[in-house]
Design a protein around this motif. Sequence first.
Motif, short mmCIF file in Angstrom:
data_model
loop_
_atom_site.label_atom_id
_atom_site.label_comp_id
_atom_site.label_asym_id
_atom_site.label_seq_id
_atom_site.Cartn_x
_atom_site.Cartn_y
_atom_site.Cartn_z
N PRO A 103 0.81 -1.22 0.00
CA PRO A 103 0.00 0.00 0.00
C PRO A 103 0.84 1.27 0.00
CG PRO A 103 -0.89 -1.58 1.56
CD PRO A 103 0.43 -2.12 1.11
N PRO A 104 0.64 2.15 -0.97
CA PRO A 104 1.44 3.37 -1.06
C PRO A 104 1.42 4.23 0.20
CG PRO A 104 0.20 3.04 -3.09
CD PRO A 104 -0.27 2.00 -2.12
N LEU A 105 0.29 4.30 0.89
CA LEU A 105 0.19 5.16 2.05
C LEU A 105 1.08 4.69 3.20
CD1 LEU A 105 -3.65 5.89 2.08
CD2 LEU A 105 -1.81 7.45 1.42
N VAL A 106 1.28 3.40 3.32
CA VAL A 106 2.19 2.87 4.34
C VAL A 106 3.64 3.19 3.95
CG1 VAL A 106 2.92 0.85 5.65
CG2 VAL A 106 0.55 1.03 4.85
N ALA A 107 3.94 2.96 2.66
CA ALA A 107 5.29 3.28 2.18
C ALA A 107 5.59 4.76 2.36
CB ALA A 107 5.41 2.89 0.71
N GLN A 108 4.60 5.60 2.12
CA GLN A 108 4.81 7.04 2.26
C GLN A 108 5.12 7.42 3.71
OE1 GLN A 108 1.80 9.53 0.48
NE2 GLN A 108 2.44 11.34 1.62
N ALA A 109 4.38 6.83 4.65
CA ALA A 109 4.60 7.16 6.06
C ALA A 109 6.01 6.77 6.50
CB ALA A 109 3.56 6.46 6.93
N VAL A 110 6.45 5.58 6.10
CA VAL A 110 7.81 5.15 6.46
C VAL A 110 8.83 6.00 5.72
CG1 VAL A 110 9.41 3.21 6.51
CG2 VAL A 110 6.97 2.81 6.91
N GLY A 111 8.54 6.26 4.43
CA GLY A 111 9.45 7.08 3.63
C GLY A 111 9.63 8.47 4.20
N GLU A 112 8.55 9.07 4.68
CA GLU A 112 8.65 10.40 5.28
C GLU A 112 9.51 10.39 6.54
OE1 GLU A 112 4.59 11.54 5.73
OE2 GLU A 112 4.44 12.37 3.69
N ALA A 113 9.41 9.30 7.31
CA ALA A 113 10.24 9.18 8.51
C ALA A 113 11.72 9.10 8.14
CB ALA A 113 9.81 7.97 9.33
N ILE A 114 12.03 8.35 7.08
CA ILE A 114 13.41 8.24 6.62
C ILE A 114 13.89 9.58 6.05
CG2 ILE A 114 14.95 7.10 4.97
CD1 ILE A 114 13.04 4.67 5.10
N PHE A 115 13.05 10.21 5.24
CA PHE A 115 13.37 11.49 4.61
C PHE A 115 13.69 12.54 5.68
CE2 PHE A 115 12.67 15.53 2.58
CZ PHE A 115 12.98 15.36 1.24
N GLU A 116 12.83 12.63 6.69
CA GLU A 116 13.03 13.63 7.74
C GLU A 116 14.30 13.35 8.55
OE1 GLU A 116 11.52 16.39 7.98
OE2 GLU A 116 10.06 15.91 6.41
N ALA A 117 14.62 12.07 8.74
CA ALA A 117 15.85 11.73 9.45
C ALA A 117 17.08 12.17 8.66
CB ALA A 117 15.90 10.22 9.72
N LEU A 118 17.07 11.91 7.35
CA LEU A 118 18.18 12.34 6.51
C LEU A 118 18.31 13.87 6.51
CD1 LEU A 118 17.67 9.94 3.46
CD2 LEU A 118 19.33 9.70 5.32
N ASN A 119 17.16 14.53 6.42
CA ASN A 119 17.13 15.99 6.42
C ASN A 119 17.71 16.55 7.71
OD1 ASN A 119 16.48 17.91 4.54
ND2 ASN A 119 14.28 17.53 4.62
N ALA A 120 17.27 15.99 8.83
CA ALA A 120 17.74 16.46 10.14
C ALA A 120 19.24 16.24 10.30
CB ALA A 120 16.97 15.75 11.25
#
Length: 377
Positions: A333-350
């Motif tokens: 499901p894309p929405l689950v992938a998006q939620a995990v992806g956002e967590a990874i993205f924000e970690a890289l950003n931080a």
Amino acid sequence: MSGGDGAYASVEICAGAGGQAVGLHNAGFSHRALIEVDPHAAQTLRYNTEKQGWRRCEVLEEDLTTFSAADLEKRIQTEDAKKLALISGGVPCPPFSMAGKRLGADDERDLFPAMLDMVDKLRPRAVMIENVRGLLDEQFRAYRDQIKSRLEGLGYTVVFWKLLEARNFGVPQLRPRSILVAMMKSDAPYFIEPSGASKETTVADALEESMRQRFSAAETRTRDEANQAFAQWLAKAKAKNSVAPTLVGGSKKHGGADLGPTRAKRAWEELGVDAHGVAEPLGQTKDEERDLFGPRGPKLTVAQAALIQGFPEQWKFVGRKTAAYRQVGNAFPPLVAQAVGEAIFEALNAADRKETPPEPPEATLVIGERRLELSAG
């Protein structure tokens, strides 16, 4: 967040029809390659990535038992291969599925080694792997330990390996998936677990508009009769007020598409849906009695099954009905992938902004009726 052509480049293996790819794109990652062996799914990926304007994204129809990281480096730009932020993938589920023989590492379809070899060669900042819930069973503890040890030996920390239930992320379906996230040690302290959606999406929520369109297009009933049939379906779905059972894509070894085993079919019938087959697309129905006005209720089209997986309406599936449905039924499901992806993205950003890492969460140990709060340090 929505993105897709940002600074964080990604590669995905076992991409299927694009469920994980859609979610990670919406989380802000820019795909450089989507690798998939099934020709129908690869066609779906090519059609949609071109239609959606995913620049610099190569769709590679390759078998990972013979296609290596070195091969990948030859197919994408060198700088992209050297600066990957993420490698993701949904490696085959049968080795760990309750529906299979559960052979794990002894199953020839186990592609965890291929995934880890690619991580070893390309060294992305983060790794995301999804699989069935069975991988988290006690039976596969030793295998999980091997995977974790291999990643740690490559300089990663496994920051997340848990079961996520799709319904908690706005997907109108029961679909538990085990998700592994590993990050380079310097990035790992910034990872914060993904949170769920604030509101559950039901089958009635997801399908109301598409069902209205299908009944409105009926040619073998009067407008009043079609409207009444739609109202009856909607009332039944709203009365049940729940998400759908797990969609099952099946394999090429089995016959035509349907929505799952006997228990799932009964659950669908309670939602007013006939799960004994898949309907023709809107505007192409040749047998409305079968597809729309049967005694169990309407059958779902492939496009409606995709809505149950949480795909956006504009994502189209290439191939004949059965092949297209299997792509949907086997998707992440894309929405689950998006939620995990956002967590990874924000970690890289931080990490890139050199922020102060968040405090580690407190762990809770339950002993009998006592709850002890344990410091993560």
